[in-house]
Design a protein around this motif. Structure first.
Motif, mmCIF file in Angstrom:
data_model
loop_
_atom_site.group_PDB
_atom_site.id
_atom_site.type_symbol
_atom_site.label_atom_id
_atom_site.label_comp_id
_atom_site.label_asym_id
_atom_site.label_seq_id
_atom_site.Cartn_x
_atom_site.Cartn_y
_atom_site.Cartn_z
ATOM 1 N N GLU A 1 0.828 -1.207 0.000
ATOM 2 C CA GLU A 1 0.000 0.000 0.000
ATOM 3 C C GLU A 1 0.862 1.257 0.000
ATOM 4 O O GLU A 1 1.072 1.899 1.024
ATOM 5 C CB GLU A 1 -0.943 -0.028 1.200
ATOM 6 C CG GLU A 1 -1.945 -1.186 1.141
ATOM 7 C CD GLU A 1 -2.889 -1.221 2.319
ATOM 8 O OE1 GLU A 1 -2.691 -0.404 3.251
ATOM 9 O OE2 GLU A 1 -3.799 -2.068 2.322
ATOM 10 N N GLN A 2 1.358 1.578 -1.186
ATOM 11 C CA GLN A 2 2.110 2.810 -1.414
ATOM 12 C C GLN A 2 1.560 3.461 -2.683
ATOM 13 O O GLN A 2 1.158 2.755 -3.614
ATOM 14 C CB GLN A 2 3.608 2.518 -1.587
ATOM 15 C CG GLN A 2 4.308 1.982 -0.344
ATOM 16 C CD GLN A 2 4.371 3.004 0.782
ATOM 17 O OE1 GLN A 2 4.254 4.206 0.557
ATOM 18 N NE2 GLN A 2 4.545 2.523 1.996
ATOM 19 N N PRO A 3 1.541 4.776 -2.762
ATOM 20 C CA PRO A 3 0.967 5.458 -3.920
ATOM 21 C C PRO A 3 1.688 5.193 -5.234
ATOM 22 O O PRO A 3 1.101 5.373 -6.310
ATOM 23 C CB PRO A 3 1.030 6.938 -3.536
ATOM 24 C CG PRO A 3 2.113 7.020 -2.500
ATOM 25 C CD PRO A 3 2.014 5.740 -1.742
ATOM 26 N N ASN A 4 2.944 4.780 -5.174
ATOM 27 C CA ASN A 4 3.693 4.500 -6.402
ATOM 28 C C ASN A 4 3.887 2.996 -6.627
ATOM 29 O O ASN A 4 4.800 2.571 -7.343
ATOM 30 C CB ASN A 4 5.049 5.204 -6.397
ATOM 31 C CG ASN A 4 5.909 4.834 -5.196
ATOM 32 O OD1 ASN A 4 5.392 4.495 -4.128
ATOM 33 N ND2 ASN A 4 7.218 4.904 -5.346
ATOM 34 N N VAL A 5 3.000 2.194 -6.023
ATOM 35 C CA VAL A 5 3.065 0.740 -6.194
ATOM 36 C C VAL A 5 1.716 0.201 -6.656
ATOM 37 O O VAL A 5 0.673 0.488 -6.050
ATOM 38 C CB VAL A 5 3.462 0.026 -4.885
ATOM 39 C CG1 VAL A 5 3.502 -1.496 -5.103
ATOM 40 C CG2 VAL A 5 4.815 0.518 -4.383
ATOM 41 N N ALA A 6 1.720 -0.576 -7.730
ATOM 42 C CA ALA A 6 0.526 -1.289 -8.179
ATOM 43 C C ALA A 6 0.660 -2.739 -7.723
ATOM 44 O O ALA A 6 1.706 -3.371 -7.919
ATOM 45 C CB ALA A 6 0.407 -1.234 -9.700
ATOM 46 N N SER A 7 -0.370 -3.261 -7.098
ATOM 47 C CA SER A 7 -0.352 -4.643 -6.619
ATOM 48 C C SER A 7 -1.138 -5.517 -7.603
ATOM 49 O O SER A 7 -2.239 -5.155 -8.015
ATOM 50 C CB SER A 7 -0.976 -4.731 -5.228
ATOM 51 O OG SER A 7 -0.265 -3.913 -4.305
ATOM 52 N N VAL A 8 -0.555 -6.647 -7.968
ATOM 53 C CA VAL A 8 -1.159 -7.523 -8.974
ATOM 54 C C VAL A 8 -1.403 -8.908 -8.376
ATOM 55 O O VAL A 8 -0.474 -9.576 -7.923
ATOM 56 C CB VAL A 8 -0.249 -7.653 -10.214
ATOM 57 C CG1 VAL A 8 -0.873 -8.597 -11.240
ATOM 58 C CG2 VAL A 8 0.009 -6.287 -10.834
ATOM 59 N N THR B 1 -5.025 -2.386 -6.287
ATOM 60 C CA THR B 1 -4.784 -3.815 -6.469
ATOM 61 C C THR B 1 -5.614 -4.292 -7.645
ATOM 62 O O THR B 1 -6.840 -4.148 -7.647
ATOM 63 C CB THR B 1 -5.172 -4.618 -5.214
ATOM 64 O OG1 THR B 1 -4.358 -4.197 -4.111
ATOM 65 C CG2 THR B 1 -4.956 -6.108 -5.440
ATOM 66 N N LYS B 2 -4.959 -4.836 -8.663
ATOM 67 C CA LYS B 2 -5.652 -5.379 -9.826
ATOM 68 C C LYS B 2 -5.633 -6.902 -9.739
ATOM 69 O O LYS B 2 -4.597 -7.506 -9.460
ATOM 70 C CB LYS B 2 -4.994 -4.915 -11.131
ATOM 71 C CG LYS B 2 -5.196 -3.414 -11.402
ATOM 72 C CD LYS B 2 -4.572 -2.994 -12.730
ATOM 73 C CE LYS B 2 -5.282 -3.585 -13.932
ATOM 74 N NZ LYS B 2 -6.656 -3.042 -14.103
ATOM 75 N N VAL B 3 -6.791 -7.486 -9.969
ATOM 76 C CA VAL B 3 -6.929 -8.942 -9.859
ATOM 77 C C VAL B 3 -7.336 -9.513 -11.215
ATOM 78 O O VAL B 3 -8.323 -9.072 -11.820
ATOM 79 C CB VAL B 3 -7.981 -9.327 -8.797
ATOM 80 C CG1 VAL B 3 -8.047 -10.847 -8.659
ATOM 81 C CG2 VAL B 3 -7.646 -8.681 -7.452
#
Length: 357
Positions: free
Chosen positions: A144-151, A312-314
């Motif tokens: 959970e950081q503004p410059n991180v996308a979680s996949v 977070t993209k699933v």
């Protein structure tokens, strides 16, 4: 400059040319070193991406290899070359390398950096806070950081289809699952697989074993040996490099007895080649985890200035995030038709596959 200003006319011309040339050189140098914020939708030469592997490496025939394929595909589509300013990777020999490798790529001014694997969460969280102008993406984890996308992926949906296939194809009614480390992502594989088997044969019990590692082929081989020796005829592995040992055991048995009914269901990438034994093959199918599609998608969003930082993209069956590979004739057409029915039910929302035990 004063000498040029008061020099001969020829000197003025030469000086002007020199200054203009220098200005052009400065601009080009600036362009090469600038990260080229993706918010302006820069062209291919202004966008670069890289990845840090976990201990499996890019030739693990599985998870890391699929991620690297996604990066290579994006590079090819955008005329990028391997190296600084294009696309690249750093391989981790142990978890101690994660932070160092991520930081090294950030210092090399890559716009987007992927960390491949759940175990990289802490490292990405740390480096993302230090390198706020760099965009990061973590595969199979949430940071959970503004410059991180979680996949994340709905591995359970693809594994469900693998379970259906195994239950329809087993002759002994004994099926095995070999996992790597007992972490949430691998447990989603296990749960989905067990649910798929249950949907076809509710009373069939699956032998479940974990190797505790993703890079120990000998442990995967030992687990497969115990299973096949007990009568198991189909093993689904979700163990990364450790799963190579499952293939080794199956191939040895097929080599010793051409009529042996032993199968492996591969994972992440199409592992058909891993199962080749002369003119035969022990790969029943593979549960594809389309990490390559997800990597390519995130890269495109980043380049277009639409990077999903803080989100977070699933990716699931409906999003082409998971699937079963072509069985190359190992699974009969009537069985494939049955599997397709289950696949459609999942995509249509008629069947919801649980992701937790």
């Amino acid at each position: 400059m004063s000498k040029r200003r008061f020099g001969l006319a020829l000197s003025l011309v030469l000086a002007a040319g020199t200054v203009l040339g220098a200005c052009g050189s400065d601009k080009e140098e600036s362009k090469g070193s600038d990260k080229g914020s993706s918010s302006d939708g820069g062209n291919a030469s202004e966008f670069s991406l890289a990845m840090v592997t976990d201990v499996g490496g890019i030739d693990d025939k599985s998870f890391n290899q699929s991620a690297w394929k996604g990066i290579q595909d994006f590079g090819s589509e955008n005329s990028l070359k391997k190296g600084d300013g294009g696309f690249d990777y750093l391989q981790s020999q142990s978890d101690a390398d994660y932070t160092t490798n991520l930081n090294a790529l950030a210092r090399r001014d890559f716009n987007l950096i992927f960390g491949v694997g759940f175990l990289m969460e802490d490292a990405i969280d740390t480096i993302a806070q230090q390198q706020k102008d760099t965009e990061f993406a973590i595969i199979d984890g949430v940071v959970e950081q503004p410059n991180v996308a979680s996949v994340l992926f709905k591995e359970q949906e693809g594994a469900y289809l693998a379970g259906v296939a195994a239950a329809l194809m087993t002759k002994s009614d004994k099926i095995g699952f070999v996992g790597g480390m007992e972490i949430p992502v691998i447990e989603r594989f296990e749960v989905g697989f067990l649910e798929g088997v249950k949907a076809v044969k509710p009373d069939l019990k699956v032998d479940v074993q974990y190797t505790g590692a993703f890079d120990k082929a000998e442990l995967g081989k030992a687990a497969a040996n115990r299973m096949y020796s007990s009568g198991v005829d189909i093993i689904f592995h979700a163990a990364g490099g450790s799963g190579n040992g499952v293939f080794s055991e199956a191939k040895e048995r097929k080599t010793a007895d051409k009529d042996a009914y032993v199968w492996v269901i591969g994972v992440d990438s199409d592992q058909y080649d891993e199962g080749q034994v002369g003119d035969d093959n022990v790969t029943l199918t593979s549960m594809l985890k389309r990490v390559d599609n997800a990597v390519n998608d995130i890269a495109k969003l980043s380049k277009e200035g639409k990077f999903p930082g803080g989100e977070t993209k699933v990716y699931g069956l409906k999003d082409e995030g998971v699937a079963l590979a072509d069985s190359r004739g190992a699974i009969p057409e009537d069985v494939l038709a049955e599997i397709e029915k289950y696949s459609k039910d999942i995509s249509d929302g008629k069947v919801e596959v649980p992701g937790e035990k």
